[in-house]
Design a protein around this motif. Structure first.
Motif, mmCIF file in Angstrom:
data_model
loop_
_atom_site.group_PDB
_atom_site.id
_atom_site.type_symbol
_atom_site.label_atom_id
_atom_site.label_comp_id
_atom_site.label_asym_id
_atom_site.label_seq_id
_atom_site.Cartn_x
_atom_site.Cartn_y
_atom_site.Cartn_z
ATOM 1 N N GLN A 88 0.857 -24.710 -136.638
ATOM 2 C CA GLN A 88 -0.307 -25.609 -136.591
ATOM 3 C C GLN A 88 -1.416 -25.097 -135.677
ATOM 4 O O GLN A 88 -1.972 -25.836 -134.871
ATOM 5 C CB GLN A 88 0.097 -27.015 -136.112
ATOM 6 C CG GLN A 88 1.243 -27.624 -136.834
ATOM 7 C CD GLN A 88 0.857 -28.149 -138.205
ATOM 8 O OE1 GLN A 88 -0.319 -28.290 -138.516
ATOM 9 N NE2 GLN A 88 1.835 -28.376 -139.039
ATOM 10 N N LEU A 89 -1.738 -23.830 -135.825
ATOM 11 C CA LEU A 89 -2.866 -23.293 -135.051
ATOM 12 C C LEU A 89 -4.178 -23.783 -135.652
ATOM 13 O O LEU A 89 -4.220 -24.270 -136.773
ATOM 14 C CB LEU A 89 -2.837 -21.762 -135.084
ATOM 15 C CG LEU A 89 -1.655 -21.108 -134.386
ATOM 16 C CD1 LEU A 89 -1.710 -19.600 -134.585
ATOM 17 C CD2 LEU A 89 -1.642 -21.449 -132.914
ATOM 18 N N PHE A 90 -5.251 -23.649 -134.867
ATOM 19 C CA PHE A 90 -6.579 -23.909 -135.412
ATOM 20 C C PHE A 90 -7.017 -22.608 -136.099
ATOM 21 O O PHE A 90 -7.544 -21.703 -135.456
ATOM 22 C CB PHE A 90 -7.551 -24.300 -134.303
ATOM 23 C CG PHE A 90 -7.067 -25.478 -133.501
ATOM 24 C CD1 PHE A 90 -6.921 -26.720 -134.107
ATOM 25 C CD2 PHE A 90 -6.748 -25.357 -132.165
ATOM 26 C CE1 PHE A 90 -6.469 -27.811 -133.390
ATOM 27 C CE2 PHE A 90 -6.293 -26.438 -131.439
ATOM 28 C CZ PHE A 90 -6.155 -27.672 -132.048
ATOM 29 N N ALA A 91 -6.758 -22.540 -137.407
ATOM 30 C CA ALA A 91 -6.865 -21.266 -138.119
ATOM 31 C C ALA A 91 -8.264 -20.662 -138.065
ATOM 32 O O ALA A 91 -8.422 -19.455 -138.036
ATOM 33 C CB ALA A 91 -6.421 -21.456 -139.571
ATOM 34 N N GLY A 92 -9.280 -21.494 -138.044
ATOM 35 C CA GLY A 92 -10.651 -20.987 -138.063
ATOM 36 C C GLY A 92 -11.234 -20.752 -136.679
ATOM 37 O O GLY A 92 -12.398 -20.392 -136.541
ATOM 38 N N LEU A 93 -10.427 -20.966 -135.647
ATOM 39 C CA LEU A 93 -10.865 -20.663 -134.286
ATOM 40 C C LEU A 93 -10.241 -19.336 -133.861
ATOM 41 O O LEU A 93 -9.184 -18.958 -134.352
ATOM 42 C CB LEU A 93 -10.409 -21.767 -133.313
ATOM 43 C CG LEU A 93 -11.399 -22.884 -132.970
ATOM 44 C CD1 LEU A 93 -11.908 -23.552 -134.219
ATOM 45 C CD2 LEU A 93 -10.760 -23.905 -132.055
ATOM 46 N N GLU A 97 -10.102 -19.081 -128.374
ATOM 47 C CA GLU A 97 -10.487 -20.501 -128.491
ATOM 48 C C GLU A 97 -9.265 -21.399 -128.635
ATOM 49 O O GLU A 97 -9.210 -22.495 -128.072
ATOM 50 C CB GLU A 97 -11.431 -20.698 -129.685
ATOM 51 C CG GLU A 97 -12.851 -20.237 -129.419
ATOM 52 C CD GLU A 97 -13.751 -20.328 -130.644
ATOM 53 O OE1 GLU A 97 -14.935 -20.609 -130.475
ATOM 54 O OE2 GLU A 97 -13.259 -20.101 -131.771
ATOM 55 N N GLY A 135 -5.970 -17.618 -137.959
ATOM 56 C CA GLY A 135 -5.410 -17.625 -139.305
ATOM 57 C C GLY A 135 -5.089 -16.250 -139.838
ATOM 58 O O GLY A 135 -4.396 -16.110 -140.839
ATOM 59 N N THR A 136 -5.604 -15.208 -139.172
ATOM 60 C CA THR A 136 -5.364 -13.853 -139.670
ATOM 61 C C THR A 136 -4.136 -13.204 -139.031
ATOM 62 O O THR A 136 -3.807 -12.069 -139.354
ATOM 63 C CB THR A 136 -6.585 -12.949 -139.388
ATOM 64 O OG1 THR A 136 -6.751 -12.853 -137.969
ATOM 65 C CG2 THR A 136 -7.847 -13.511 -140.001
#
Lengths: 236, 286
Positions: A88-93, A97, A135-136
């Motif tokens: 549950q990471l903040f994929a777009g950060l 961040e 996300g990468t």
């Protein structure tokens, strides 16, 4: 006791998922909770972290304080961090961040910076990739980032849900070593795992959850020797 | 003629960007389609109108006032009303905000009547001569302010702690709670910012258009188109979406006649939804 769960009952609508759960995690301990798929492990963690609300009569006490009726963000401030199932990471950060979001509840800039450096020492790959979007990352790196994010809140209790999920055994071993280091630094760890062997090797005490009921508890070494558990979970 | 249309299209697009950016933010972060956005635009326009009536001076000085008024109303609206329905899904907030739009528009009718009111722009009649095309200052300045506001919003979202928390909440609500974000509070802030931006748009447009209680209503559809066109919740997307929509409307009007203006805007919207549903600037992870 750092964490005490008393008579916890929880239901998704009409379907009861947890029945009269009583468990304790002492200061400085590593405690494992094991159980098969759908036993209710993640549901229990969500109740403890405040994402889900238990039924009336349930009680969650943390550090001597009743937190049953507080929201998730308040519990983070009190010192509970959950590394959730599926990262549950903040994929777009970016990774940086994400880590700074982990320190959202803190305002001590200097201490945050020190913690960040300590975490980068623990996970050098995260420092290398700090400007990359979360996300990468690969699965193992994402798990590192999730653990690191949890640590950034400077928790008293770190709860980790399915550390080993979807990771190669060698990666799991390395992460387990890191958890050991984190524990040596004074953080209490509550480990929730399907990988029973790894969980019991790591921990001092353990609980076994089966279809919403706690069926065994005790010293991890004893649990590993227990015939019923061996048969059900270790395939021996 | 073509050059004039392009300039006019871009100027109109800047206005649409201002209209759409707050709407897009609220939609992207909260999954709430805020139909009271039109009423907030109207309130921003009236705030500017009344202030300039009583105080005089250049109406553009009242843009920040209009923003604060709608920001405040938006905050209260979200915190005490819409927040109660956040868990019940998009339809509920859609209907609720539509109700608020009706309520506010009719309140404006009661308070201020349906009279057409216009603000005398200090630049009226003056313009910049650009290769034979006159670009009215009053529109140019609206365009410039709209772009500046968008840049400030982007800086707020990317550089501040609260801005990062807003982006984090948009991406993963549960994880945001797990790092200690009070998402109800983030929603109130986001909604307030969205309404404040609507107020800015209203204030800016009040210097170019006649102000009535239904002033904001035609812009709800535009805001919708801009948000979808650009990609939900992205500032750069809203700006690009606004410019594309503005250009499409003016160039379409030039090619097919003014009566097709609306049809062309929405034809483009449909096209984007089919070809690139995440929007022009929509990110994979957003």
């Amino acid at each position: 006791m750092l964490l005490q769960v008393k008579n916890l009952n929880f239901a998704y609508g009409d379907v009861q998922a947890l029945w009269d759960i009583n468990l304790e995690v002492g200061k400085g301990e590593v405690v494992a909770l094991v159980g098969s798929n759908g036993a209710g492990k993640s549901t229990l963690l969500k109740n403890i972290s405040g994402l889900l609300r238990p039924r009336k009569g349930s009680q969650i006490i943390f550090d001597g304080e009743d937190i049953t009726n507080t929201t998730a963000d308040v519990r983070v401030r009190k010192g509970i961090a959950l590394v959730p199932e599926g990262r549950q990471l903040f994929a777009g950060l970016t990774i940086r961040e994400n880590l700074m979001m982990g320190a959202f509840t803190r305002s001590d800039v200097k201490a945050i910076q020190e913690d960040l450096e300590r975490i980068f020492a623990l996970f050098p790959i995260l420092e290398e990739r700090q400007a990359q979007l979360a996300g990468t990352l690969s699965g193992g790196e994402q798990q590192m980032c999730a653990i690191a994010r949890g640590l950034m809140s400077n928790p008293k209790l770190l709860m980790i849900d399915e550390l080993s999920l979807g990771l190669a055994p060698v990666v799991v071993d390395r992460l387990m070593e890191t958890i050991q280091t984190i524990h040596d630094n004074g953080v209490t760890v509550f480990l929730v795992e399907q990988d029973v062997q790894a969980a019991f090797q790591m921990s001092e005490r353990g609980y076994v959850l089966e279809t919403g009921h706690l069926v065994h508890s005790g010293n991890s070494r004893d649990l590993m020797e227990d015939e019923a558990i061996k048969k059900a979970y270790l395939g021996i | 003629m073509l050059f004039t249309s392009i300039i006019n299209g871009l100027l109109l697009g800047g206005m649409y960007a201002a209209v759409g950016v707050g709407f897009s933010l609220v939609w992207g972060v909260m999954n709430t389609v805020n139909l009271s956005h039109g009423a907030m635009i109207m309130l921003g326009a009236y705030t500017t109108y009344w202030m300039s009536q009583y105080i005089g001076v250049n109406p553009l000085w009242f843009v920040p006032v209009a923003m604060l008024v709608t920001l405040f109303i938006g905050y209260l609206l979200q915190k005490y009303v819409i927040n109660l329905t956040m868990k019940s899904g998009t339809n509920m907030t859609l209907i609720l905000s539509h109700g608020f739009n009706l309520f506010l528009v009719n309140a404006a009718y009661i308070l201020w009547k349906g009279d057409y009111r216009s603000i005398q722009s200090p630049f009226s009649g003056q313009g910049l001569n650009l290769f034979g095309t006159t670009v009215p200052y009053s529109r140019l300045i609206v365009f410039v302010i709209a772009i500046i506001v968008a840049i400030l919003l982007q800086l707020f979202l990317s550089r501040t702690k609260t801005g990062t928390a807003i982006r984090a909440t948009a991406q993963n609500k549960d994880a945001a709670q797990l790092v200690g974000v009070n998402i109800s509070r983030i929603y109130s802030i986001t909604f307030a910012i969205g309404c404040g931006l609507a107020g800015v748009a209203g204030a800016l447009m009040s210097t170019n258009f006649v102000v009535t209680p239904t002033f904001g209503d035609p812009f709800i559809g535009r805001a919708f188109a801009v948000a979808v066109l650009g990609g939900l919740g992205t500032v750069s997307g809203a700006v690009l979406g606004g410019l594309v929509l503005g250009l499409a409307e003016t160039l379409g009007a030039l090619a097919f006649g003014p009566s097709f203006q609306n049809a062309i805007a929405f034809a483009i919207l449909v096209l984007v939804l089919v070809i690139r549903p995440q929007g022009l600037m929509g990110k994979k992870f957003f």
